[in-house]
Motif scaffolding. Structure first.
Motif, PDB file in Angstrom:
ATOM      1  N   LYS A 186      24.842  17.209   2.216  1.00 34.41           N
ATOM      2  CA  LYS A 186      25.386  18.527   1.873  1.00 34.41           C
ATOM      3  C   LYS A 186      25.190  19.510   3.008  1.00 34.41           C
ATOM      4  O   LYS A 186      26.024  20.387   3.225  1.00 34.41           O
ATOM      5  N   ASP A 187      24.105  19.353   3.744  1.00 33.52           N
ATOM      6  CA  ASP A 187      23.838  20.265   4.861  1.00 33.52           C
ATOM      7  C   ASP A 187      24.691  19.959   6.070  1.00 33.52           C
ATOM      8  O   ASP A 187      24.574  20.612   7.113  1.00 33.52           O
ATOM      9  N   GLY A 188      25.510  18.922   5.984  1.00 34.54           N
ATOM     10  CA  GLY A 188      26.439  18.670   7.074  1.00 34.54           C
ATOM     11  C   GLY A 188      25.990  17.628   8.076  1.00 34.54           C
ATOM     12  O   GLY A 188      26.593  17.474   9.136  1.00 34.54           O
ATOM     13  N   MET A 189      24.948  16.859   7.773  1.00 33.94           N
ATOM     14  CA  MET A 189      24.507  15.829   8.713  1.00 33.94           C
ATOM     15  C   MET A 189      25.509  14.681   8.712  1.00 33.94           C
ATOM     16  O   MET A 189      26.019  14.295   7.656  1.00 33.94           O
ATOM     17  N   THR A 190      25.786  14.161   9.882  1.00 33.53           N
ATOM     18  CA  THR A 190      26.651  12.992   9.982  1.00 33.53           C
ATOM     19  C   THR A 190      25.821  11.754   9.678  1.00 33.53           C
ATOM     20  O   THR A 190      24.792  11.525  10.297  1.00 33.53           O
ATOM     21  N   MET A 191      26.248  10.964   8.699  1.00 41.08           N
ATOM     22  CA  MET A 191      25.427   9.837   8.279  1.00 41.08           C
ATOM     23  C   MET A 191      26.235   8.569   8.120  1.00 41.08           C
ATOM     24  O   MET A 191      27.363   8.603   7.603  1.00 41.08           O
ATOM     25  N   LEU A 192      25.673   7.460   8.532  1.00 42.57           N
ATOM     26  CA  LEU A 192      26.271   6.154   8.278  1.00 42.57           C
ATOM     27  C   LEU A 192      25.231   5.364   7.487  1.00 42.57           C
ATOM     28  O   LEU A 192      24.164   5.080   7.998  1.00 42.57           O
ATOM     29  N   VAL A 193      25.546   5.064   6.249  1.00 45.20           N
ATOM     30  CA  VAL A 193      24.532   4.498   5.352  1.00 45.20           C
ATOM     31  C   VAL A 193      24.949   3.132   4.858  1.00 45.20           C
ATOM     32  O   VAL A 193      26.019   2.968   4.291  1.00 45.20           O
ATOM     33  N   VAL A 194      24.073   2.146   5.057  1.00 50.38           N
ATOM     34  CA  VAL A 194      24.275   0.828   4.441  1.00 50.38           C
ATOM     35  C   VAL A 194      23.424   0.803   3.186  1.00 50.38           C
ATOM     36  O   VAL A 194      22.217   1.032   3.253  1.00 50.38           O
ATOM     37  N   THR A 195      24.007   0.555   2.043  1.00 50.64           N
ATOM     38  CA  THR A 195      23.219   0.632   0.820  1.00 50.64           C
ATOM     39  C   THR A 195      23.879  -0.116  -0.328  1.00 50.64           C
ATOM     40  O   THR A 195      25.030  -0.516  -0.230  1.00 50.64           O
ATOM     41  N   HIS A 196      23.090  -0.330  -1.400  1.00 51.15           N
ATOM     42  CA  HIS A 196      23.654  -0.856  -2.636  1.00 51.15           C
ATOM     43  C   HIS A 196      23.787   0.228  -3.687  1.00 51.15           C
ATOM     44  O   HIS A 196      24.222  -0.029  -4.801  1.00 51.15           O
ATOM     45  N   GLU A 197      23.323   1.429  -3.339  1.00 50.90           N
ATOM     46  CA  GLU A 197      23.276   2.487  -4.356  1.00 50.90           C
ATOM     47  C   GLU A 197      24.663   3.086  -4.604  1.00 50.90           C
ATOM     48  O   GLU A 197      25.131   3.938  -3.856  1.00 50.90           O
ATOM     49  N   MET A 198      25.316   2.620  -5.629  1.00 45.58           N
ATOM     50  CA  MET A 198      26.697   3.025  -5.887  1.00 45.58           C
ATOM     51  C   MET A 198      26.833   4.476  -6.301  1.00 45.58           C
ATOM     52  O   MET A 198      27.797   5.147  -5.938  1.00 45.58           O
ATOM     53  N   GLY A 199      25.823   4.927  -7.026  1.00 42.77           N
ATOM     54  CA  GLY A 199      25.885   6.318  -7.468  1.00 42.77           C
ATOM     55  C   GLY A 199      25.900   7.245  -6.270  1.00 42.77           C
ATOM     56  O   GLY A 199      26.675   8.198  -6.197  1.00 42.77           O
ATOM     57  N   PHE A 200      25.072   6.937  -5.323  1.00 43.24           N
ATOM     58  CA  PHE A 200      25.011   7.716  -4.092  1.00 43.24           C
ATOM     59  C   PHE A 200      26.355   7.668  -3.387  1.00 43.24           C
ATOM     60  O   PHE A 200      26.912   8.701  -2.994  1.00 43.24           O
ATOM     61  N   ALA A 201      26.879   6.452  -3.265  1.00 43.40           N
ATOM     62  CA  ALA A 201      28.158   6.291  -2.567  1.00 43.40           C
ATOM     63  C   ALA A 201      29.242   7.118  -3.227  1.00 43.40           C
ATOM     64  O   ALA A 201      29.999   7.849  -2.596  1.00 43.40           O
ATOM     65  N   ARG A 202      29.303   6.972  -4.500  1.00 50.01           N
ATOM     66  CA  ARG A 202      30.345   7.686  -5.235  1.00 50.01           C
ATOM     67  C   ARG A 202      30.274   9.190  -5.067  1.00 50.01           C
ATOM     68  O   ARG A 202      31.281   9.863  -4.911  1.00 50.01           O
ATOM     69  N   SER A 203      29.038   9.729  -5.153  1.00 53.00           N
ATOM     70  CA  SER A 203      28.953  11.185  -5.199  1.00 53.00           C
ATOM     71  C   SER A 203      28.929  11.829  -3.826  1.00 53.00           C
ATOM     72  O   SER A 203      29.307  12.985  -3.681  1.00 53.00           O
ATOM     73  N   VAL A 204      28.526  11.097  -2.829  1.00 54.94           N
ATOM     74  CA  VAL A 204      28.287  11.756  -1.549  1.00 54.94           C
ATOM     75  C   VAL A 204      29.201  11.289  -0.421  1.00 54.94           C
ATOM     76  O   VAL A 204      29.496  12.035   0.507  1.00 54.94           O
ATOM     77  N   ALA A 205      29.655  10.038  -0.520  1.00 56.33           N
ATOM     78  CA  ALA A 205      30.384   9.498   0.629  1.00 56.33           C
ATOM     79  C   ALA A 205      31.753  10.138   0.788  1.00 56.33           C
ATOM     80  O   ALA A 205      32.464  10.374  -0.183  1.00 56.33           O
ATOM     81  N   ASP A 206      32.087  10.393   2.052  1.00 64.21           N
ATOM     82  CA  ASP A 206      33.455  10.818   2.344  1.00 64.21           C
ATOM     83  C   ASP A 206      34.352   9.599   2.377  1.00 64.21           C
ATOM     84  O   ASP A 206      35.539   9.652   2.083  1.00 64.21           O
ATOM     85  N   GLU A 207      33.756   8.484   2.742  1.00 63.87           N
ATOM     86  CA  GLU A 207      34.526   7.256   2.781  1.00 63.87           C
ATOM     87  C   GLU A 207      33.584   6.087   2.535  1.00 63.87           C
ATOM     88  O   GLU A 207      32.426   6.103   2.947  1.00 63.87           O
ATOM     89  N   ILE A 208      34.102   5.075   1.861  1.00 67.00           N
ATOM     90  CA  ILE A 208      33.318   3.861   1.637  1.00 67.00           C
ATOM     91  C   ILE A 208      33.963   2.730   2.414  1.00 67.00           C
ATOM     92  O   ILE A 208      35.175   2.558   2.403  1.00 67.00           O
ATOM     93  N   ILE A 209      33.137   1.969   3.086  1.00 70.79           N
ATOM     94  CA  ILE A 209      33.625   0.821   3.848  1.00 70.79           C
ATOM     95  C   ILE A 209      33.094  -0.439   3.180  1.00 70.79           C
ATOM     96  O   ILE A 209      31.886  -0.607   3.041  1.00 70.79           O
ATOM     97  N   PHE A 210      33.975  -1.313   2.780  1.00 71.69           N
ATOM     98  CA  PHE A 210      33.543  -2.551   2.153  1.00 71.69           C
ATOM     99  C   PHE A 210      33.660  -3.688   3.161  1.00 71.69           C
ATOM    100  O   PHE A 210      34.743  -3.983   3.671  1.00 71.69           O
ATOM    101  N   MET A 211      32.531  -4.325   3.422  1.00 68.71           N
ATOM    102  CA  MET A 211      32.510  -5.418   4.391  1.00 68.71           C
ATOM    103  C   MET A 211      32.168  -6.730   3.727  1.00 68.71           C
ATOM    104  O   MET A 211      31.321  -6.783   2.823  1.00 68.71           O
ATOM    105  N   GLU A 212      32.816  -7.785   4.200  1.00 73.26           N
ATOM    106  CA  GLU A 212      32.426  -9.109   3.735  1.00 73.26           C
ATOM    107  C   GLU A 212      32.710 -10.108   4.845  1.00 73.26           C
ATOM    108  O   GLU A 212      33.744 -10.008   5.512  1.00 73.26           O
ATOM    109  N   ASN A 213      31.799 -11.036   5.025  1.00 69.58           N
ATOM    110  CA  ASN A 213      31.990 -12.066   6.039  1.00 69.58           C
ATOM    111  C   ASN A 213      32.275 -11.518   7.424  1.00 69.58           C
ATOM    112  O   ASN A 213      33.076 -12.064   8.172  1.00 69.58           O
ATOM    113  N   GLY A 214      31.622 -10.428   7.744  1.00 69.51           N
ATOM    114  CA  GLY A 214      31.715  -9.942   9.115  1.00 69.51           C
ATOM    115  C   GLY A 214      32.962  -9.133   9.428  1.00 69.51           C
ATOM    116  O   GLY A 214      33.178  -8.756  10.576  1.00 69.51           O
ATOM    117  N   VAL A 215      33.784  -8.847   8.442  1.00 65.80           N
ATOM    118  CA  VAL A 215      34.941  -7.989   8.704  1.00 65.80           C
ATOM    119  C   VAL A 215      35.016  -6.888   7.653  1.00 65.80           C
ATOM    120  O   VAL A 215      34.484  -7.024   6.554  1.00 65.80           O
TER     121      VAL A 215
END
Lengths: 249, 221, 217
Positions: A186-215
């Protein structure tokens, strides 16, 4: 120009290609969350970005400067990127305050007074100013991770990389760390987060990147991804994770 | 079966020499040992292999052989040291090899994640070693060094064989002049026991003083 | 001629190691299972024989009895002195191994009706022996070199022979010592290699001892 540009990263570990050409970018102030099954190279990706684990091919640019350039001053570049580890990696022989202080003090060359003041501020920011003189072994998991975030913040980084910051924590301690991370976003920090926490992703992420098998299989805003995933795998994964982890605040 | 108490001051003199030798050789050993350990951990091929060889040789050959070699052997090559120097030199070179291994173990005991964290915030390898790894290694190694100190205290007794009048040397002299072997050597043994006991307790206090909770243990940090 | 001396060293080595093993095991068992009185006695024994320098022990066992009219041959005195000393060190290794075995093992054994002694014999000791091998290798390396100390009680082992050589051929002194050093390097290497092979053969998956600690993988 984007703050972070990642282009066509390939990485091979022990004969297996773990990252098979990953590209994306991050603008200032954005928070992007990388999700996906374990072992698909998400952590490796982060370590390629700050060259802890140099990519076999591909490029990374931080604010216009190429990180992957062999001639780059990697230490100076790393000082501008914060990194938060899954296993905290706090310095065991230093108190919480000194852990936070040592970056500004020794890497950035601040005066002791200025560094100490800054460190105390960051500890306050994560809510641990009362633990300034505690040693890592005396802190709970959640507290250790918050100190670790303070330590990253103290360097005034341009962006912070989070490598599954809550995966090693007991369930009831996850909340305190996520709260700090949400505030940061919220304070404007640029963040790249790897996580399993979906609630966090949903509420905070500007974009979600889904990766599987290296792509990267798919990327999009939380709204798009959860409601209308374009790829079948995305939908399956999100569905399973949601069942398992539910929503966290 | 009489032990002449007049012998005690003589033995005390020997004791002082024993302590002098022990402390000197340990100091020398620690200094050299640290250098060797750093060579092994941080040096490239050209540094770590010679260090390794040194360590293997000095740990794999008997101390007494090393001592006699320095005092009796070197002169045949034209190099002569005084008895005291020979003793300290041989003991010091020997203990350095062991110290090096203890210190190397201590360095490696500092979890690699911390090194990663240090590099991630922009510290150079030298800075990371200096501020993060080595301060912890020094604390972790203390029990091993204490052990080595006690060990050297006992092994210092071999210098009697190159004519030094340390505790053992004095004891032997008194015993053989007076044919009172049993009593004298028992007293000598008691002296050593007392020394070992006192020094062990002192070292334990030292360890407590520099203890940091959770350092070097296998907990997650 | 030097090699014949080395043979004496090796003979001494085996003699003292066996003595050390037998007495050491007994002391360790007493320390762990002997109850207050015997346990403390055993601990005291171990401490004393570890804290007195080997040289002093050698002199005590060799010269001491002569004062009372008893003459002990050097080999025997050396075996006793070094053997008992080694027993003190070995007892510590073995004790560590015994204590490293999870208490659950003993509980399971007793639960099926074994007496304490049987449990110790059939369950605890076989595991402890395997765990001890690493520490025992260390003791072995140590003791190989310590056999040269018997030189001071006149045993006709390799160092004494070197002295005989150097007395007659002064200029060969350094060479002689270097040769001895080399011989011992070889001895130590061979011994460690042998013990390494032994450890591999006896290894049980899941039962491991790390240097300075234990872990069940």
């Amino acid at each position: 120009m984007s703050l972070l540009i990642v282009k066509d990263i390939h990485k091979t570990y022990g004969g297996i290609e773990v990252l098979k050409g990953v590209s994306f970018s991050l603008e200032q102030g954005e928070t992007k969350v990388v999700i996906g099954p374990s072992g698909t190279g998400k952590s490796t990706l982060l370590r390629c970005i700050n060259r802890l684990s140099p990519p076999n091919s591909g490029h990374v640019w931080l604010d216009g400067v190429e990180v992957t350039d062999a001639k780059a001053n990697i230490n100076a570049l790393r000082a501008e990127m914060g990194f938060v580890f899954q296993s905290f990696n706090l310095f065991s022989h230093l108190t919480a305050l000194r852990n936070v202080r040592i970056g500004p003090l020794k890497v950035k060359g601040m005066s002791k007074d200025a560094a100490t003041k800054l460190a105390m501020e960051e500890l306050e920011r994560v809510g641990l100013s009362d633990k300034a003189n505690a040693y890592p072994a005396q802190l709970s998991g959640g507290q250790k991770q918050r100190v670790s975030i303070a330590r990253a913040l103290a360097m005034s980084p341009k962006l912070i990389l989070f490598d599954e910051p809550t995966s090693a924590l007991d369930p009831e301690l996850i909340g305190e760390v996520l709260t700090v991370m949400i505030d940061l976003a919220k304070d404007g920090m640029t963040m790249l987060v790897v996580t399993h926490e979906m609630g966090f992703a949903r509420s905070v992420a500007d974009e979600i990147i889904f990766m599987e098998n290296g792509v990267i299989v798919e990327q999009g805003t939380p709204g798009e991804m959860f409601a209308n995933p374009k790829n079948k795998r995305t939908g399956e994964f999100l569905h399973k994770i949601n069942e398992l982890y539910g929503e966290t605040d | 079966m009489a032990f002449d108490w007049a012998w005690l001051p003589l033995l005390a003199h020997g004791l002082i020499l024993t302590l002098e030798i022990t402390v000197t050789c340990i100091a020398f050993g620690i200094a050299l040992g640290i250098v060797l350990a750093l060579m092994r951990v941080y040096g490239g091929k050209w540094l770590s292999i010679p260090a390794s060889i040194y360590i293997q040789v000095f740990r794999g050959t008997p101390l007494l052989v090393q001592l006699l070699m320095v005092y009796y052997g070197l002169p045949s090559w034209g190099i002569s040291f005084s008895a005291f120097t020979s003793g300290v030199l041989a003991l010091g070179l020997n203990t350095a090899a062991y110290q090096a291994e203890y210190f190397r173990g201590a360095i490696q005991a500092v979890k690699s994640g911390q090194l990663l964290a240090a590099r991630s915030m922009g510290m150079s390898m030298v800075q990371a070693a200096r501020y993060i790894v080595l301060p912890q290694a020094f604390r972790i190694v203390i029990p091993s060094w204490s052990n080595e100190l006690i060990l050297m205290l006992k092994y210092s007794s071999i210098v009697f064989s190159i004519t030094l009048l340390d505790l053992m040397g004095v004891g032997k002299r008194i015993a053989s002049h007076n044919f009172r072997y049993f009593e004298v050597y028992i007293v000598v043994a008691l002296f050593y026991l007392a020394l070992v006991f006192i020094i062990t307790q002192l070292l334990r206090l030292l360890e407590k003083k520099v203890h940091i909770p959770g350092l070097g243990e296998t907990a997650e940090s | 001629m030097l090699l014949r001396g080395v043979r004496i060293n090796i003979e001494l080595l085996f003699a003292l190691l066996v003595l050390g093993l037998l007495v050491g095991t007994l002391v360790a068992l007493l320390q762990v299972y002997g109850g207050r009185f015997f346990g403390t006695l055993a601990s005291g024994y171990a401490w004393i024989f570890r804290s007195i320098p080997a040289i002093v022990l050698l002199f005590l066992f060799y010269f001491g009895p002569s004062e009372f009219g008893v003459d002990i041959p050097p080999f025997f005195a050396a075996t006793l002195a070094l053997g008992l000393r080694s027993s003190a060190y070995q007892s510590q290794i073995f004790r560590g191994a015994l204590q490293a075995i999870p208490h659950g093992q003993m509980m399971a054994a007793r639960s099926m009706g074994m007496t304490r002694i049987r449990a110790i014999r059939l369950i605890i000791i076989p595991q402890a022996l395997r765990i001890s091998i690493a520490g025992w290798s260390n003791e072995f390396s140590s003791v190989v070199k310590d056999t040269t100390l018997a030189y001071v009680v006149g045993l006709n082992e390799v160092l004494r022979r070197v002295r005989i050589i150097t007395d007659r051929h002064y200029d060969l002194a350094m060479l002689a010592y270097l040769t001895v050093a080399l011989i011992f390097l070889l001895l130590t290497y061979t011994g460690n290699w042998g013990l390494g092979r032994l450890e591999k053969r006896l290894r049980i998956p899941g039962l491991q001892m790390m240097r300075g600690g234990t872990r069940e993988a």
